[in-house]
Design a protein around this motif. Sequence first.
Motif, PDB file in Angstrom:
ATOM      1  N   VAL A 173       0.838  -1.199   0.000  1.00  0.00           N
ATOM      2  CA  VAL A 173       0.000   0.000   0.000  1.00  0.00           C
ATOM      3  C   VAL A 173       0.872   1.248   0.000  1.00  0.00           C
ATOM      4  O   VAL A 173       2.047   1.195   0.348  1.00  0.00           O
ATOM      5  CB  VAL A 173      -0.960   0.048   1.223  1.00  0.00           C
ATOM      6  CG1 VAL A 173      -1.866  -1.165   1.257  1.00  0.00           C
ATOM      7  CG2 VAL A 173      -0.184   0.180   2.514  1.00  0.00           C
ATOM      8  N   GLY A 174       0.258   2.366  -0.385  1.00  0.00           N
ATOM      9  CA  GLY A 174       0.935   3.650  -0.361  1.00  0.00           C
ATOM     10  C   GLY A 174       0.692   4.364   0.953  1.00  0.00           C
ATOM     11  O   GLY A 174       0.103   3.812   1.884  1.00  0.00           O
ATOM     12  N   ALA A 175       1.125   5.610   1.027  1.00  0.00           N
ATOM     13  CA  ALA A 175       1.076   6.383   2.267  1.00  0.00           C
ATOM     14  C   ALA A 175      -0.333   6.543   2.827  1.00  0.00           C
ATOM     15  O   ALA A 175      -0.516   6.634   4.028  1.00  0.00           O
ATOM     16  CB  ALA A 175       1.687   7.763   2.040  1.00  0.00           C
ATOM     17  N   HIS A 176      -1.323   6.567   1.976  1.00  0.00           N
ATOM     18  CA  HIS A 176      -2.697   6.760   2.433  1.00  0.00           C
ATOM     19  C   HIS A 176      -3.431   5.445   2.612  1.00  0.00           C
ATOM     20  O   HIS A 176      -4.644   5.429   2.830  1.00  0.00           O
ATOM     21  CB  HIS A 176      -3.458   7.661   1.457  1.00  0.00           C
ATOM     22  CG  HIS A 176      -2.855   9.021   1.339  1.00  0.00           C
ATOM     23  ND1 HIS A 176      -2.915   9.953   2.351  1.00  0.00           N
ATOM     24  CD2 HIS A 176      -2.151   9.592   0.340  1.00  0.00           C
ATOM     25  CE1 HIS A 176      -2.290  11.041   1.970  1.00  0.00           C
ATOM     26  NE2 HIS A 176      -1.811  10.853   0.756  1.00  0.00           N
ATOM     27  N   GLY A 177      -2.727   4.331   2.502  1.00  0.00           N
ATOM     28  CA  GLY A 177      -3.334   3.029   2.702  1.00  0.00           C
ATOM     29  C   GLY A 177      -3.980   2.439   1.467  1.00  0.00           C
ATOM     30  O   GLY A 177      -4.583   1.371   1.535  1.00  0.00           O
ATOM     31  N   ALA A 178      -3.865   3.108   0.330  1.00  0.00           N
ATOM     32  CA  ALA A 178      -4.451   2.581  -0.910  1.00  0.00           C
ATOM     33  C   ALA A 178      -3.604   1.423  -1.420  1.00  0.00           C
ATOM     34  O   ALA A 178      -2.371   1.511  -1.479  1.00  0.00           O
ATOM     35  CB  ALA A 178      -4.544   3.673  -1.967  1.00  0.00           C
ATOM     36  N   LEU A 179      -4.250   0.369  -1.804  1.00  0.00           N
ATOM     37  CA  LEU A 179      -3.575  -0.809  -2.324  1.00  0.00           C
ATOM     38  C   LEU A 179      -2.863  -0.459  -3.632  1.00  0.00           C
ATOM     39  O   LEU A 179      -3.464   0.054  -4.563  1.00  0.00           O
ATOM     40  CB  LEU A 179      -4.606  -1.919  -2.568  1.00  0.00           C
ATOM     41  CG  LEU A 179      -4.075  -3.277  -2.978  1.00  0.00           C
ATOM     42  CD1 LEU A 179      -3.216  -3.883  -1.867  1.00  0.00           C
ATOM     43  CD2 LEU A 179      -5.235  -4.201  -3.310  1.00  0.00           C
ATOM     44  N   GLY A 228      -1.138  -1.003   5.682  1.00  0.00           N
ATOM     45  CA  GLY A 228      -1.596   0.379   5.833  1.00  0.00           C
ATOM     46  C   GLY A 228      -1.099   1.008   7.123  1.00  0.00           C
ATOM     47  O   GLY A 228      -0.700   2.174   7.137  1.00  0.00           O
ATOM     48  N   MET A 229      -1.127   0.239   8.211  1.00  0.00           N
ATOM     49  CA  MET A 229      -0.614   0.760   9.490  1.00  0.00           C
ATOM     50  C   MET A 229       0.888   1.046   9.395  1.00  0.00           C
ATOM     51  O   MET A 229       1.370   2.055   9.911  1.00  0.00           O
ATOM     52  CB  MET A 229      -0.921  -0.210  10.619  1.00  0.00           C
ATOM     53  CG  MET A 229      -2.391  -0.237  10.997  1.00  0.00           C
ATOM     54  SD  MET A 229      -2.757  -1.261  12.430  1.00  0.00           S
ATOM     55  CE  MET A 229      -2.692  -2.893  11.723  1.00  0.00           C
ATOM     56  N   LYS A 230       1.614   0.175   8.720  1.00  0.00           N
ATOM     57  CA  LYS A 230       3.058   0.388   8.536  1.00  0.00           C
ATOM     58  C   LYS A 230       3.308   1.642   7.688  1.00  0.00           C
ATOM     59  O   LYS A 230       4.187   2.449   8.004  1.00  0.00           O
ATOM     60  CB  LYS A 230       3.704  -0.818   7.844  1.00  0.00           C
ATOM     61  CG  LYS A 230       3.773  -2.069   8.664  1.00  0.00           C
ATOM     62  CD  LYS A 230       4.395  -3.183   7.818  1.00  0.00           C
ATOM     63  CE  LYS A 230       4.465  -4.496   8.520  1.00  0.00           C
ATOM     64  NZ  LYS A 230       5.045  -5.558   7.659  1.00  0.00           N
ATOM     65  N   ALA A 231       2.542   1.783   6.624  1.00  0.00           N
ATOM     66  CA  ALA A 231       2.712   2.945   5.741  1.00  0.00           C
ATOM     67  C   ALA A 231       2.374   4.234   6.486  1.00  0.00           C
ATOM     68  O   ALA A 231       3.057   5.252   6.320  1.00  0.00           O
ATOM     69  CB  ALA A 231       1.834   2.806   4.497  1.00  0.00           C
ATOM     70  N   PHE A 232       1.335   4.193   7.296  1.00  0.00           N
ATOM     71  CA  PHE A 232       0.935   5.369   8.059  1.00  0.00           C
ATOM     72  C   PHE A 232       2.056   5.779   9.012  1.00  0.00           C
ATOM     73  O   PHE A 232       2.388   6.966   9.130  1.00  0.00           O
ATOM     74  CB  PHE A 232      -0.352   5.081   8.830  1.00  0.00           C
ATOM     75  CG  PHE A 232      -1.019   6.304   9.365  1.00  0.00           C
ATOM     76  CD1 PHE A 232      -1.853   7.059   8.559  1.00  0.00           C
ATOM     77  CD2 PHE A 232      -0.817   6.709  10.676  1.00  0.00           C
ATOM     78  CE1 PHE A 232      -2.470   8.195   9.040  1.00  0.00           C
ATOM     79  CE2 PHE A 232      -1.431   7.838  11.164  1.00  0.00           C
ATOM     80  CZ  PHE A 232      -2.263   8.588  10.343  1.00  0.00           C
ATOM     81  N   THR A 233       2.684   4.798   9.666  1.00  0.00           N
ATOM     82  CA  THR A 233       3.803   5.076  10.571  1.00  0.00           C
ATOM     83  C   THR A 233       4.975   5.686   9.802  1.00  0.00           C
ATOM     84  O   THR A 233       5.598   6.648  10.264  1.00  0.00           O
ATOM     85  CB  THR A 233       4.238   3.786  11.295  1.00  0.00           C
ATOM     86  OG1 THR A 233       3.134   3.313  12.064  1.00  0.00           O
ATOM     87  CG2 THR A 233       5.427   4.032  12.203  1.00  0.00           C
ATOM     88  N   SER A 234       5.250   5.151   8.622  1.00  0.00           N
ATOM     89  CA  SER A 234       6.331   5.711   7.798  1.00  0.00           C
ATOM     90  C   SER A 234       6.017   7.143   7.376  1.00  0.00           C
ATOM     91  O   SER A 234       6.895   8.007   7.369  1.00  0.00           O
ATOM     92  CB  SER A 234       6.558   4.851   6.552  1.00  0.00           C
ATOM     93  OG  SER A 234       7.025   3.583   6.910  1.00  0.00           O
ATOM     94  N   ALA A 235       4.758   7.401   7.032  1.00  0.00           N
ATOM     95  CA  ALA A 235       4.351   8.751   6.639  1.00  0.00           C
ATOM     96  C   ALA A 235       4.507   9.718   7.805  1.00  0.00           C
ATOM     97  O   ALA A 235       4.945  10.856   7.621  1.00  0.00           O
ATOM     98  CB  ALA A 235       2.911   8.737   6.134  1.00  0.00           C
TER      99      ALA A 235
END
Length: 154
Positions: free
Chosen positions: A47-53, A83-90
């Motif tokens: 997923v990307g930064a906003h959780g989109a697949l 998505g949770m991982k991407a959100f943390t990275s963002a």
Amino acid sequence: MTEHRARVDELLADYRRSREHLAGVQRELAAVRASASSGDGLVKATVGAHGALTGLEIGAAAYREYGPAELAREIVRLVDTAGMKAFTSAEEVLAPALPQGTDPNALLRGTADLDAVELVPDLPRVKEPVEEESFEDQVWLDDEGWPTAGSAGR
């Protein structure tokens, strides 16, 4: 006048630096990706930064190992985990660009300027029962003022 011009030039240079920094942060946010894989390695979601697949890999053996509903649940679980991982990275990308005391999590969630009362969802209001009006015995046409067969030519 030279002093004012120097101050304006300094302000413009600060603005350009801030804008370049913001553009860099935006590029970093756009590049954020996170993945999660099933324990058996047969399914991987990205997923990307906003959780989109942005990517989904399903190994051929996954169709033998998982039933359709189980595979769907696994994909949803992996997308959520990624998505949770991407959100943390963002958050990590955004935090250094924010003023001190600004919560990157709240900013990314869109709640940065809301107080606790505004974040609590409204409780559903209980509506009083309303007695429904019956139209069953109503006369819908009012003959008054309408021409009748005997008065049509008058």
